[in-house]
Design an enzyme around this catalytic site. Structure first.
Site, mmCIF file in Angstrom:
data_model
loop_
_atom_site.group_PDB
_atom_site.id
_atom_site.type_symbol
_atom_site.label_atom_id
_atom_site.label_comp_id
_atom_site.label_asym_id
_atom_site.label_seq_id
_atom_site.Cartn_x
_atom_site.Cartn_y
_atom_site.Cartn_z
ATOM 1 N N ARG B 38 0.908 -0.869 -0.294
ATOM 2 C CA ARG B 38 0.165 -0.572 -0.040
ATOM 3 C C ARG B 38 0.839 1.128 0.148
ATOM 4 O O ARG B 38 0.946 1.554 -1.105
ATOM 5 C CB ARG B 38 -1.209 0.136 1.764
ATOM 6 N N SER B 107 -12.379 -3.834 -1.189
ATOM 7 C CA SER B 107 -13.443 -3.625 0.274
ATOM 8 C C SER B 107 -14.775 -3.104 0.133
ATOM 9 O O SER B 107 -15.671 -2.509 -0.618
ATOM 10 C CB SER B 107 -12.527 -1.967 0.141
ATOM 11 N N LYS B 136 -4.211 6.163 9.875
ATOM 12 C CA LYS B 136 -5.104 7.489 9.192
ATOM 13 C C LYS B 136 -5.907 6.679 7.692
ATOM 14 O O LYS B 136 -7.082 7.462 7.747
ATOM 15 C CB LYS B 136 -3.746 8.179 8.109
#
Ligand code: NI
Lengths: 213, 213
Positions: B38, B107, B136
């Site tokens: 990521r 997702s 975050k």
């Protein structure tokens, strides 16, 4: 690519409340040669849906469509090519993913970057920022390249040079005189009151300036 | 995919000063099953270079490598697949770009999103954020899904469900009990003092919890 004069880079945030699709339509009516779908602040799902619509418009009009940064989006939209910055996917990796006939433009702000991009097989250079600009994305990129360095870069490469950054009706004649083959704009068009008219005006100035070279 | 227990998502900014490559090496030594590259804050050029190295390591170790968000990067790295959020390139567009055997994870934070992803041909679901998290990226995504909704999603789909968000050694047993097939973590591993040991610990807890179902 030899016929390109005016290159519009999209940024809805800088479009005075108008949507990018509307801006693109008016610019096509005004005779823009090339559209770069950028809209950096938008997510990919949005850019994909928007891109499908712009792909239709540009195909009908015979205007080339280039996608900023995302080779996957360029492939998904069957765009004409991709524009890559110095921090994006490397040119050699993009070349492996794209069909041979697709256009790859590379951002360059120094002679070294320009020579490296040309040697690597880039189809055109995006050189800037020529002047100081308020366009957020460009501002952060690099400090101003200026006309002297633009002329130096142009003298050392054979591929088309698209100048970008702070360009408008008042300065593009000298940018063409310095050697730019293509004028790329964001705000000069996206923030114009009458986008179609502004596009025509800029294109007229570019054609006139090219005659004078 | 049936053998996956522990899924590490990389984020150098959350790695207590260690680089992602170092974190990945230690996690592989500890027995992680799957790595998602990521590192959202890094530019593509960096992720490409890092990805080439991680691709080597994972291939040697027989660990799957999934790329977050970028289908072009997944193709360039010959990764095992891609993970897409609800705002990324649509599943149908990604499927056209990727070879048939590549993994596509989606997702989902609602039953509707989960059913839609499965119907569209997703290979696994990333369901979260299960608990509140400090990571975050996840924090901004969605509010907490919770164990009840995780169980509901699991009861309605057949593809593997990878739970993510706020997971650690103290709560993953109940997440597995609620129906998760895979435990995805960032900080629990990236911020561990001893990453290899922590990976082993988490994997042991997951295996133990799966026996109890
Ligand atoms: Ni991106």
């Amino acid at each position: 690519m030899e016929d390109w004069d005016l290159y519009l880079v999209t940024e809805e945030e800088l479009s005075s409340g108008r949507c990018t699709l509307e801006v693109v339509k008016a610019a096509i009516n005004g005779g823009v040669d090339l559209i770069q779908l950028r809209d950096k602040g938008k997510d990919l799902a949005y850019r994909y849906e928007l891109g499908l619509k712009i792909r239709e418009l540009t195909a009908e009009a015979g205007v080339d469509l280039i996608i900023n940064n995302r080779v996957d989006l360029a492939l998904a939209l069957e765009a004409d090519g991709v524009h890559l910055g110095q921090d994006d996917l490397p040119l050699k990796a993009a070349q492996k993913l794209l069909p041979e006939d697709k256009i790859i433009g590379i951002s360059a702000s120094t002679v070294e970057e320009a020579l490296q991009a040309e040697a690597g097989g880039a189809d055109y250079l995006g050189v800037g920022s020529i002047f100081a600009t308020d366009s957020k994305d460009l501002k952060n990129d690099r400090s101003a390249v200026g006309l002297n360095r633009l002329a130096e870069i142009k003298s050392k490469v054979d591929i088309p040079v698209a100048a970008i950054g702070g360009l408008n009706q008042d300065n593009i004649s000298e940018v063409i005189a310095a050697g730019a083959d293509v004028i790329s704009v964001i705000s000069a068009v996206t923030q114009a009151e009458d986008i179609e008219w502004k596009t025509e005006e800029l294109k007229g100035i570019i054609k006139e300036a090219k005659k004078g070279r």
